[in-house]
Design an enzyme around this catalytic site. Structure first.
Site: not given
Ligand code: ZN
Length: 205
Positions: A40, A42, A44, A96, A99
């Protein structure tokens, strides 16, 4: 703010050279990662950092909700280069928990283009509606959907013609599914390992 990033960059490069003087020279000469990470976007979920790998050791493709759609030229270009040129041995689809992309896919709100991108997750939800709707807590239900999405993307990758052709010619290549936890930094292996067409045929979900 950007000056800080540039200063960080200089300090990082200096640290790398201090601990390994030939580090960058080696990287310039050759890229030979054994793993392709499909994760992803993302912020993080920093791929290399999570698995403790240096530059040059992990080939990375990231997008919203770690999808591997068979019509996406960006993902397919990465996949073909990884399989045909780099001879990657392991492809890891990494979702994750928590998400935002997965949650947005099924919250019923309209956002525009991203709704099209997230469509495969709605399909996965529909295919597992009974199981998912039996989970009373929303976050737990969404986390299960994160896992099901990873399994579905593993299937996409393993079913792709580039992967199938690599297996036909005897190339060693396995596709795996993991889910990363933002809460403790740990990866959960969904215990999927697809390394030939029979294992793909036996994959549930
Ligand atoms: Zn995500």
């Amino acid at each position: 703010m950007l000056d800080e990033l540039k200063a960080n960059n200089r300090a990082w490069a200096a640290r790398k050279i201090a601990s390994d003087p030939s580090f960058f020279r080696r990287l310039v000469a050759q890229q030979a990662p054994k793993y392709l990470w499909i994760g992803c976007a993302d912020s993080r979920v920093p791929a290399n950092e999570i698995v403790g790998l240096d530059p040059g050791e992990l080939f990375v493709h990231r997008n919203v909700a770690n999808l591997a759609p068979p019509q996406d030229a960006n993902y397919l270009s990465v996949l073909q280069f990884a399989v045909d040129v780099l001879k990657i041995q392991h492809i890891i689809v990494v979702g994750h928990y928590g998400c935002g992309g997965v949650a947005a896919a099924v919250d019923g709100r309209r956002r525009g283009l991203v709704d099209h991108w997230l469509h495969p997750i709605r399909e996965t939800y529909r295919a597992h509606k009974a199981e998912l709707e039996a989970i009373p807590v929303l976050q737990t239900r969404l986390n299960r959907l994160c896992e099901l999405n990873v399994i579905s993307q593993v299937r996409n990758v393993a079913a792709d013609v580039f992967v199938q052709t690599a297996w036909d010619r005897g190339q060693e290549l396995a596709v795996h599914g993991w889910v990363y936890s933002l809460e403790n930094g740990l990866v959960t292996d969904l215990n999927i390992r697809i390394s030939n067409p029979d294992e793909l045929a036996a994959l549930q979900v």
